[in-house]
Motif scaffolding. Structure first.
Motif, PDB file in Angstrom:
ATOM      1  N   TRP A 170      94.142  54.723  37.059  1.00 35.43           N
ATOM      2  CA  TRP A 170      93.773  55.837  37.932  1.00 35.43           C
ATOM      3  C   TRP A 170      94.909  56.063  38.935  1.00 35.43           C
ATOM      4  O   TRP A 170      94.855  55.574  40.079  1.00 35.43           O
ATOM      5  N   MET A 271      86.299  48.131  42.324  1.00 35.60           N
ATOM      6  CA  MET A 271      86.825  48.772  41.128  1.00 35.60           C
ATOM      7  C   MET A 271      87.642  47.799  40.288  1.00 35.60           C
ATOM      8  O   MET A 271      87.520  47.766  39.060  1.00 35.60           O
ATOM      9  N   PRO A 280      80.853  48.235  34.684  1.00 33.58           N
ATOM     10  CA  PRO A 280      81.020  49.648  35.080  1.00 33.58           C
ATOM     11  C   PRO A 280      80.282  50.032  36.352  1.00 33.58           C
ATOM     12  O   PRO A 280      80.705  50.967  37.049  1.00 33.58           O
ATOM     13  N   THR A 281      79.175  49.351  36.681  1.00 33.34           N
ATOM     14  CA  THR A 281      78.470  49.709  37.916  1.00 33.34           C
ATOM     15  C   THR A 281      79.347  49.449  39.137  1.00 33.34           C
ATOM     16  O   THR A 281      79.262  50.191  40.134  1.00 33.34           O
ATOM     17  N   VAL A 283      82.719  49.572  39.102  1.00 29.50           N
ATOM     18  CA  VAL A 283      83.747  50.613  39.089  1.00 29.50           C
ATOM     19  C   VAL A 283      83.202  51.902  39.680  1.00 29.50           C
ATOM     20  O   VAL A 283      83.836  52.523  40.545  1.00 29.50           O
ATOM     21  N   GLU A 284      82.023  52.303  39.237  1.00 29.69           N
ATOM     22  CA  GLU A 284      81.435  53.541  39.737  1.00 29.69           C
ATOM     23  C   GLU A 284      81.089  53.446  41.216  1.00 29.69           C
ATOM     24  O   GLU A 284      81.249  54.415  41.973  1.00 29.69           O
ATOM     25  N   LYS A 287      84.327  53.873  43.117  1.00 28.44           N
ATOM     26  CA  LYS A 287      84.753  55.276  43.096  1.00 28.44           C
ATOM     27  C   LYS A 287      83.915  56.112  44.061  1.00 28.44           C
ATOM     28  O   LYS A 287      84.444  56.975  44.778  1.00 28.44           O
ATOM     29  N   ARG A 288      82.618  55.873  44.058  1.00 23.71           N
ATOM     30  CA  ARG A 288      81.742  56.615  44.959  1.00 23.71           C
ATOM     31  C   ARG A 288      82.105  56.341  46.417  1.00 23.71           C
ATOM     32  O   ARG A 288      82.129  57.247  47.254  1.00 23.71           O
TER      33      ARG A 288
END
Length: 305
Positions: A170, A271, A280-281, A283-284, A287-288
């Motif tokens: 990213w 992340m 993934p939770t 990572v999300e 990001k949030r």
């Protein structure tokens, strides 16, 4: 207890053997994995208990310190915490201590859609007001250590490493480098007993969005209260933070600046953790949190120096 198990790697079969060896009344209960973090593996024992085993050498001492701390804190706190009832002692079959506590009901805030930001924020604010008022001297006597670097370089270096790792996937995260390079300008007026890792995954909620427990006290320390407030920014942004502060009471100048900066470091850490361990939770969630910081705290993080 010879022949129970050996080494530090623990799966459900081995956890069952270790628990049976030291706590025979629990021997008939099924043992199932609950998950793991960077330091511990957790297992459900029947429907009532959760046992945690250290993943690294020396981790047992941390669990013993946590057990002493929670035994002291629990009667004073307005929300439940998992006070260990069982303390497994190190021996030749497992060289570290491990602990078992009542299983708190509910689900992690990381896995629970949350609509009542203000209500949860007020509850956490009341909790932190009491926690941060506890005597640091007593906490030190129980083994809690000082965890505050006035230069902020420990957090800064870790966050910059995470930034580099994440930027390969990213590239846009590089936009946060300038903010990380500007460490907070303020210092806490007084250090306090802090949870140290207060964020969505360590707050359990009922289906009605009531807090049922605050988990994982492995990072508890004598430190900057802004670190705990950072978890509210990371989780629920300005709405949750403001609701918490309404109950928390007066804060010193600079605490929001530090909390936002810690929240940025934590977002990058989550992340990186999620990417490394295929979670993934996390990572999300990270990001949030970056979106929240960009939209709601940009002025705080980039104000003139």
């Amino acid at each position: 207890m010879a022949g129970c198990a050996s080494g530090l790697t623990v799966d459900a079969v081995r956890a069952a053997k270790l628990i049976r060896c030291q706590f025979p009344p629990l021997a008939a209960l099924p043992v199932t994995p609950l998950g793991e973090g960077g330091d511990h593996r957790a297992f459900a024992v029947g429907q009532r208990w959760v046992f945690r085993f250290p993943k690294h050498s020396g981790g047992g001492q941390g669990l013993l310190r946590e057990a002493r701390l929670l035994t002291w804190l629990a009667p004073h706190l307005p929300l439940p915490v998992p006070v260990p009832v069982f303390v497994g002692q190190p021996d030749r079959d497992f060289p570290e201590a491990f602990t078992g506590a009542l299983r708190l009901t509910g689900r992690s805030g990381l896995e629970t859609p949350l609509l009542k930001w203000e209500e949860v924020g007020r509850s956490v604010g009341r909790f932190l007001r009491v926690l941060h008022a506890q005597g640091a001297g007593t906490a030190r006597a129980l083994g809690l250590t000082l965890d505050f670097d006035p230069t902020y370089s420990d957090w800064q270096e870790a966050a910059l490493e995470d930034l580099e790792a994440l930027s390969r996937q990213w590239p846009e995260v590089q936009s946060w480098r300038e903010v990380l390079n500007q460490t907070p300008t303020s210092q806490p007026g007084q250090l306090a007993v802090i949870h140290g890792d207060l964020a969505a995954e360590h707050v359990f909620l009922s289906d009605r969005a009531e807090i049922t427990g605050i988990l994982d006290w492995a990072d508890a320390a004598i430190g900057d209260p802004a670190r705990d407030l950072a978890g509210l920014i990371h989780w629920g942004g300005r709405a949750m933070l403001d609701a918490a502060l309404a109950e928390y009471g007066k804060t010193e100048a600079g605490v929001i600046e530090r909390a936002a900066w810690y929240a940025l470091c934590r977002a990058l850490e989550d992340m990186a953790f999620g990417l490394r361990w295929d979670r993934p939770t996390y990572v999300e969630g990270g990001k949030r949190a970056l979106t929240i910081l960009h939209m709601e705290f940009a002025d705080t993080l980039t104000k003139p120096r």
